[in-house]
Design an enzyme around this catalytic site. Structure first.
Site, PDB file in Angstrom:
ATOM      1  N   LYS A 170      21.157 116.261   1.990  1.00 40.97           N
ATOM      2  CA  LYS A 170      20.413 118.186   2.164  1.00 40.97           C
ATOM      3  C   LYS A 170      19.786 117.632   2.430  1.00 40.97           C
ATOM      4  CE  LYS A 170      19.354 116.034  -2.740  1.00 40.97           C
ATOM      5  NZ  LYS A 170      20.289 114.648  -2.863  1.00 40.97           N
ATOM      6  N   ARG A 197      15.597 118.907  -9.882  1.00 39.00           N
ATOM      7  CA  ARG A 197      16.237 117.516 -10.470  1.00 39.00           C
ATOM      8  C   ARG A 197      16.506 116.808 -11.353  1.00 39.00           C
ATOM      9  NH1 ARG A 197      15.480 114.345  -5.384  1.00 39.00           N
ATOM     10  NH2 ARG A 197      15.497 112.693  -5.698  1.00 39.00           N
ATOM     11  N   ARG A 245      21.566 103.435   4.577  1.00 37.56           N
ATOM     12  CA  ARG A 245      20.722 103.886   5.070  1.00 37.56           C
ATOM     13  C   ARG A 245      19.409 103.467   5.771  1.00 37.56           C
ATOM     14  NH1 ARG A 245      19.619 109.900   1.921  1.00 37.56           N
ATOM     15  NH2 ARG A 245      18.722 108.418   0.518  1.00 37.56           N
ATOM     16  N   ARG A 298      14.505 101.338   2.294  1.00 36.70           N
ATOM     17  CA  ARG A 298      13.733 101.841   1.668  1.00 36.70           C
ATOM     18  C   ARG A 298      14.593 100.857  -0.135  1.00 36.70           C
ATOM     19  NH1 ARG A 298      14.470 108.218   0.526  1.00 36.70           N
ATOM     20  NH2 ARG A 298      15.457 107.588  -1.876  1.00 36.70           N
ATOM     21  N   ARG A 316      20.196 105.143  -9.607  1.00 39.04           N
ATOM     22  CA  ARG A 316      19.431 106.451  -8.454  1.00 39.04           C
ATOM     23  C   ARG A 316      21.304 107.894  -8.970  1.00 39.04           C
ATOM     24  NH1 ARG A 316      18.185 105.536  -2.997  1.00 39.04           N
ATOM     25  NH2 ARG A 316      18.572 107.559  -2.831  1.00 39.04           N
TER      26      ARG A 316
HETATM   27  P1  ADP Z   1      17.591 110.609  -2.734  1.00 41.13           P
HETATM   28  O1  ADP Z   1      17.689 109.667  -1.902  1.00 41.13           O
HETATM   29  O2  ADP Z   1      17.654 110.071  -3.936  1.00 41.13           O
HETATM   30  O3  ADP Z   1      17.884 112.092  -2.877  1.00 41.13           O
HETATM   31  P2  ADP Z   1      14.670 111.771  -2.357  1.00 41.13           P
HETATM   32  O4  ADP Z   1      13.898 110.664  -1.292  1.00 41.13           O
HETATM   33  O5  ADP Z   1      15.073 112.507  -3.247  1.00 41.13           O
HETATM   34  O6  ADP Z   1      15.899 110.753  -2.653  1.00 41.13           O
HETATM   35  O7  ADP Z   1      13.291 111.076  -3.768  1.00 41.13           O
HETATM   36  C1  ADP Z   1      13.214 109.599  -3.730  1.00 41.13           C
HETATM   37  C2  ADP Z   1      12.423 109.239  -5.175  1.00 41.13           C
HETATM   38  O8  ADP Z   1      11.589 110.384  -5.427  1.00 41.13           O
HETATM   39  C3  ADP Z   1      13.685 109.865  -6.456  1.00 41.13           C
HETATM   40  O9  ADP Z   1      14.450 108.867  -6.958  1.00 41.13           O
HETATM   41  C4  ADP Z   1      12.736 109.950  -7.635  1.00 41.13           C
HETATM   42  O10 ADP Z   1      11.946 108.695  -7.928  1.00 41.13           O
HETATM   43  C5  ADP Z   1      11.827 110.718  -6.635  1.00 41.13           C
HETATM   44  N1  ADP Z   1      11.487 112.667  -6.811  1.00 41.13           N
HETATM   45  C6  ADP Z   1      12.323 112.922  -5.676  1.00 41.13           C
HETATM   46  N2  ADP Z   1      11.895 114.363  -6.351  1.00 41.13           N
HETATM   47  C7  ADP Z   1      11.952 114.579  -7.246  1.00 41.13           C
HETATM   48  C8  ADP Z   1      11.902 115.031  -8.045  1.00 41.13           C
HETATM   49  N3  ADP Z   1      12.151 116.632  -8.407  1.00 41.13           N
HETATM   50  N4  ADP Z   1      11.238 115.023  -9.657  1.00 41.13           N
HETATM   51  C9  ADP Z   1      11.828 113.782  -9.832  1.00 41.13           C
HETATM   52  N5  ADP Z   1      11.135 112.362  -9.514  1.00 41.13           N
HETATM   53  C10 ADP Z   1      11.966 112.914  -7.976  1.00 41.13           C
END
Ligand code: ADP
Ligand code: ZN
Length: 217
Positions: free
Chosen positions: A13, A88, A127, A162, A173
């Protein structure tokens, strides 16, 4: 363009969003980047979000909706935005729908980037991310390592794995994704906004999106 990017963690994404910003001046809005920036800066938001994130759990909907309500009203969103990692959960999607209607903003579509689970797992474990909250450049130890090991090409800060990219947190996740986020695919299908692309290359995803937008414009 005004898009929602859906897909499991590691589906690409963020990469797709970055490429799309170069096409028409739309801004990428990544709730994950905003939250990691807040944690790195030690703000109140960061303190509230940190434990959820480290465990691979979602941050509570109220916190996210508060951030997004402000963010979507900033002037740079007028040229278009790419929502990366938001919404989400179904409640987030429902509240976003109301919020956009109140702001008079219409989405073009929700793009579901569908990538096989083995590809996802491989990508996430390899990553690496720049630890500088203002940079957060993404690398991959196999396919896209930094020029100097462990050092960000862009800003010179340490490149790290991370906290939520240990094997245990990753599988958590992915479970969270299946349980809480995958239902959004049906939600946007009902809204008549869904486009699914099952492509593993970001360029193919971009081309499919452009083609679809061109066809509807
Ligand atoms: P990923 O690589 O899992 O898509 P992100 O960078 O989008 O990771 O998100 C990392 C973390 O930030 C998630 O695991 C969650 O804890 C939090 N997070 C991000 N966006 C949201 C959201 N829209 N609602 C709830 N938690 C979120
Ligand atoms: Zn950096």
């Amino acid at each position: 363009m005004k898009l929602i990017l859906l897909g499991a963690p590691g589906a690409g994404k963020g990469t797709v969003a970055k490429l799309l910003t170069k096409l028409d001046g739309s801004v990428q809005i990544s709730t994950g980047d905003i939250l990691r920036g807040a944690v790195a800066a030690g703000t109140e938001l960061g303190k509230q979000a940190q434990a959820f994130m480290a465990a691979g759990d979602l941050v509570p909907d109220e916190l996210i909706m508060g951030i997004m309500e402000k963010r979507l009203q900033e002037p740079d969103c007028e040229n278009g935005f790419l929502l990366d990692g938001f919404p989400r959960t179904i409640p987030q999607a429902e509240q976003l729908k109301t919020m956009l209607a109140n702001l008079g903003i219409e989405l073009d579509m929700a793009v579901n980037i569908d990538v096989p689970r083995d590809v996802i797992l491989d990508r996430l474990t390899t990553r690496r991310t720049c630890s500088n909250g203002d940079c957060q450049a993404i690398y991959n130890v196999k396919s896209n390592p930094p020029k100097e090991e462990g050092v960000c090409d862009k800003c010179g800060s340490p490149v790290i794995q991370r906290e939520d990219e240990t094997e245990e947190a990753i599988s958590h996740r992915l479970e969270t994704y299946n349980e809480k986020t995958a239902p959004l695919i049906g939600f946007y299908e009902n809204e008549g906004l869904l486009m699914t692309v099952d492509a593993t290359s970001s360029d193919a995803v971009i081309n499919a999106i452009q083609e679809r937008l061109g066809a509807t414009a």
